[in-house]
Design a protein around this motif. Sequence first.
Motif, PDB file in Angstrom:
ATOM      1  N   LYS A   2       0.914  -1.213   0.029  1.00 32.59           N
ATOM      2  CA  LYS A   2       0.087   0.179   0.116  1.00 32.59           C
ATOM      3  C   LYS A   2       0.738   1.139   0.171  1.00 32.59           C
ATOM      4  N   LYS A   3       0.292   2.362  -0.847  1.00 30.53           N
ATOM      5  CA  LYS A   3       1.004   3.787  -0.762  1.00 30.53           C
ATOM      6  C   LYS A   3       0.553   4.736  -0.262  1.00 30.53           C
ATOM      7  N   ILE A   4       1.160   5.622   0.787  1.00 28.71           N
ATOM      8  CA  ILE A   4       0.328   6.846   1.284  1.00 28.71           C
ATOM      9  C   ILE A   4       1.330   7.915   0.857  1.00 28.71           C
ATOM     10  N   THR A   5       0.640   9.008   0.417  1.00 31.65           N
ATOM     11  CA  THR A   5       1.250   9.992   0.109  1.00 31.65           C
ATOM     12  C   THR A   5       0.981  11.337   1.571  1.00 31.65           C
ATOM     13  N   ILE A   6       1.699  12.003   1.712  1.00 37.22           N
ATOM     14  CA  ILE A   6       1.630  13.055   2.974  1.00 37.22           C
ATOM     15  C   ILE A   6       1.666  14.332   2.207  1.00 37.22           C
ATOM     16  N   PHE A   7       0.734  15.167   2.113  1.00 38.66           N
ATOM     17  CA  PHE A   7       0.692  16.491   1.545  1.00 38.66           C
ATOM     18  C   PHE A   7       0.663  17.454   2.553  1.00 38.66           C
ATOM     19  N   GLY A   8       1.736  18.482   2.871  1.00 36.80           N
ATOM     20  CA  GLY A   8       1.636  19.548   3.641  1.00 36.80           C
ATOM     21  C   GLY A   8       2.339  20.638   3.460  1.00 36.80           C
ATOM     22  N   SER A   9       3.228  21.231   3.971  1.00 34.87           N
ATOM     23  CA  SER A   9       3.984  22.334   3.701  1.00 34.87           C
ATOM     24  C   SER A   9       5.653  21.926   4.239  1.00 34.87           C
ATOM     25  N   VAL A  10       5.965  20.875   3.942  1.00 38.78           N
ATOM     26  CA  VAL A  10       7.324  20.486   4.600  1.00 38.78           C
ATOM     27  C   VAL A  10       8.187  20.894   3.321  1.00 38.78           C
ATOM     28  N   GLY A  11       9.327  21.430   3.974  1.00 38.88           N
ATOM     29  CA  GLY A  11      10.534  22.099   2.949  1.00 38.88           C
ATOM     30  C   GLY A  11      11.061  23.197   3.829  1.00 38.88           C
ATOM     31  N   TYR A  12      10.294  24.112   4.378  1.00 39.55           N
ATOM     32  CA  TYR A  12      11.078  25.302   5.314  1.00 39.55           C
ATOM     33  C   TYR A  12      10.902  24.904   6.499  1.00 39.55           C
ATOM     34  N   ASN A  13       9.648  24.888   7.065  1.00 37.25           N
ATOM     35  CA  ASN A  13       9.326  24.894   8.379  1.00 37.25           C
ATOM     36  C   ASN A  13       9.573  23.686   8.945  1.00 37.25           C
ATOM     37  N   GLU A  17       7.991  19.479   9.216  1.00 33.05           N
ATOM     38  CA  GLU A  17       8.669  18.198   8.852  1.00 33.05           C
ATOM     39  C   GLU A  17       8.825  17.413  10.045  1.00 33.05           C
ATOM     40  N   ALA A  18       8.586  17.848  11.362  1.00 34.40           N
ATOM     41  CA  ALA A  18       8.563  16.980  12.411  1.00 34.40           C
ATOM     42  C   ALA A  18       7.361  16.182  12.466  1.00 34.40           C
ATOM     43  N   ILE A  19       6.371  16.878  12.109  1.00 32.09           N
ATOM     44  CA  ILE A  19       4.934  16.232  12.172  1.00 32.09           C
ATOM     45  C   ILE A  19       4.711  15.064  10.973  1.00 32.09           C
ATOM     46  N   ALA A  20       5.052  15.414   9.921  1.00 32.87           N
ATOM     47  CA  ALA A  20       5.129  14.364   8.743  1.00 32.87           C
ATOM     48  C   ALA A  20       5.928  13.169   8.954  1.00 32.87           C
ATOM     49  N   VAL A  21       7.229  13.436   9.433  1.00 35.98           N
ATOM     50  CA  VAL A  21       8.320  12.324   9.749  1.00 35.98           C
ATOM     51  C   VAL A  21       7.890  11.374  10.845  1.00 35.98           C
ATOM     52  N   LEU A  41       8.213  21.332  -0.418  1.00 36.45           N
ATOM     53  CA  LEU A  41       8.323  22.455  -1.312  1.00 36.45           C
ATOM     54  C   LEU A  41       9.672  22.842  -1.496  1.00 36.45           C
ATOM     55  N   LYS A  42      10.575  22.014  -1.201  1.00 29.78           N
ATOM     56  CA  LYS A  42      12.069  22.249  -1.564  1.00 29.78           C
ATOM     57  C   LYS A  42      12.584  20.808  -1.851  1.00 29.78           C
ATOM     58  N   LYS A  43      13.614  20.622  -2.957  1.00 29.41           N
ATOM     59  CA  LYS A  43      14.001  19.656  -2.818  1.00 29.41           C
ATOM     60  C   LYS A  43      15.130  19.085  -1.841  1.00 29.41           C
ATOM     61  N   GLY A  44      15.129  17.812  -1.703  1.00 28.81           N
ATOM     62  CA  GLY A  44      16.240  17.141  -0.932  1.00 28.81           C
ATOM     63  C   GLY A  44      15.958  17.162   0.794  1.00 28.81           C
ATOM     64  N   VAL A  45      14.714  17.601   1.073  1.00 26.50           N
ATOM     65  CA  VAL A  45      14.527  17.778   2.433  1.00 26.50           C
ATOM     66  C   VAL A  45      14.075  16.286   2.967  1.00 26.50           C
ATOM     67  N   ILE A  46      13.587  15.524   2.330  1.00 26.19           N
ATOM     68  CA  ILE A  46      13.142  14.090   2.850  1.00 26.19           C
ATOM     69  C   ILE A  46      14.349  13.054   2.267  1.00 26.19           C
ATOM     70  N   GLU A  47      14.284  12.927   0.889  1.00 26.48           N
ATOM     71  CA  GLU A  47      15.113  12.027   0.326  1.00 26.48           C
ATOM     72  C   GLU A  47      16.532  12.053   0.928  1.00 26.48           C
ATOM     73  N   GLY A  48      17.151  10.818   1.184  1.00 25.94           N
ATOM     74  CA  GLY A  48      18.302  10.578   1.603  1.00 25.94           C
ATOM     75  C   GLY A  48      18.598  11.134   3.152  1.00 25.94           C
ATOM     76  N   LYS A  49      17.697  11.724   3.809  1.00 32.89           N
ATOM     77  CA  LYS A  49      17.916  12.176   5.086  1.00 32.89           C
ATOM     78  C   LYS A  49      17.155  11.463   5.854  1.00 32.89           C
ATOM     79  N   TYR A  50      15.962  10.452   5.526  1.00 33.50           N
ATOM     80  CA  TYR A  50      15.231   9.750   6.429  1.00 33.50           C
ATOM     81  C   TYR A  50      14.980   8.516   5.908  1.00 33.50           C
ATOM     82  N   THR A  51      15.584   7.406   6.477  1.00 29.21           N
ATOM     83  CA  THR A  51      15.600   5.953   6.025  1.00 29.21           C
ATOM     84  C   THR A  51      13.996   5.475   5.810  1.00 29.21           C
ATOM     85  N   GLY A  52      13.970   4.994   4.571  1.00 32.50           N
ATOM     86  CA  GLY A  52      12.362   4.388   4.467  1.00 32.50           C
ATOM     87  C   GLY A  52      11.475   5.535   3.864  1.00 32.50           C
TER      88      GLY A  52
END
Length: 368
Positions: A2-13, A17-21, A41-52
């Motif tokens: 199953k796939k979940i996508t979380i949409f919010g305003s992660v990127g700067y605030n 980011e803490a809520i989503a992660v 909203l900004k590249k590279g905030v999640i990818e490579g920084k959080y396993t899985g």
Amino acid sequence: MKKITIFGSVGYNIGDEAIAVAAANKLLEIDKDLIITISTLKKGVIEGKYTGLNEFYLQRNNLNGWKHLFEQIKDSDLIVLGGGTMVQDKLGISVTRGMIPYMLQLTLISKILRKPVITLPIGVDKLNTKLGKVFSKKFLNSIDKLYVRDEQSLSLAQNYASKLNNGTVCSDPAFFLEVKEGKIINSRKYVTISLVNENLDKSSFIPAIKDCINWIIKNTELDIYLVPMDRRNEEELTLFAEIIGKNDSSSSERIKIIDAEQNVFQITNILRNSELLIGMRLHALILSIGYTEIIGISRTTKTENFFKEFGLDYFDINKKSINKEELTSLVKENLLSLEKSNRDNIINKLDEKKEKYETGMQEIYSYL
């Protein structure tokens, strides 16, 4: 899977980011085979920084970006919106601009594609515009399940929506963020400071903060860590630069601005291992509660409610400027006290919140 996508305003605030992660990792704890993607909203905030965890870079300013958005939603089994204060118009609103139109757009696309839409525990503010109220009613009546972070948010949501019968109060996931990295190795102890630079009268708190820093530097061996919860230079990083720039150069090596590009685990480690937090940002407070002493500075209803709920000392800068002597006296009292203030009440409150949080996250998983 199953796939979940979380949409919010992660990127700067960093709070968002803490809520989503935190929510994503909790869902993975429930089902390790989930594929979870967080929009940014900004590249590279999640990818490579959080396993899985995967990243979807959201671009709504061009047709190609909208195409990718449709594809991402179509490829998901569940759309999750949040967190933070998603129902608000204080930062501006138009047909296409603002947090509420953004949430409504995502919801309508999801419904066209027949995807269930729920929220993480979000905040609902008092709305000041007719457009905000119209869009909020449409949004709240269209989602499958609404989770809010407090009773006031639920009451406001019920006022805005004509047929809201699916609202539940749940705890902000950031309270229970499990840090996945090792504890900071730091031989020097420190005090953390979290400020906000959002259309505020800075004379109501900056002079007192500067005096307090000077007292700590002169009378203790503690360092000062200025912790940004927003990565944009125009936010609190501007205030921190001003504080360091006007401080005595002989003590400047003991005052440090924390690197805002660190991930939320690293920022949380810094907050939780401090001797004391002097805090304005809600999520700096949430990530710290139960780990360190807190002196609060309130500028919104949400922070005032937080301080009252946990029985914390705070200054309300909407009512009056912070008295320099009062803040320094309170800091001195907290640093010299051998007994943790209000500890039992805080633990009990967090236990109550954790029970609601565990139940809420299991319910979110059940929508798959």
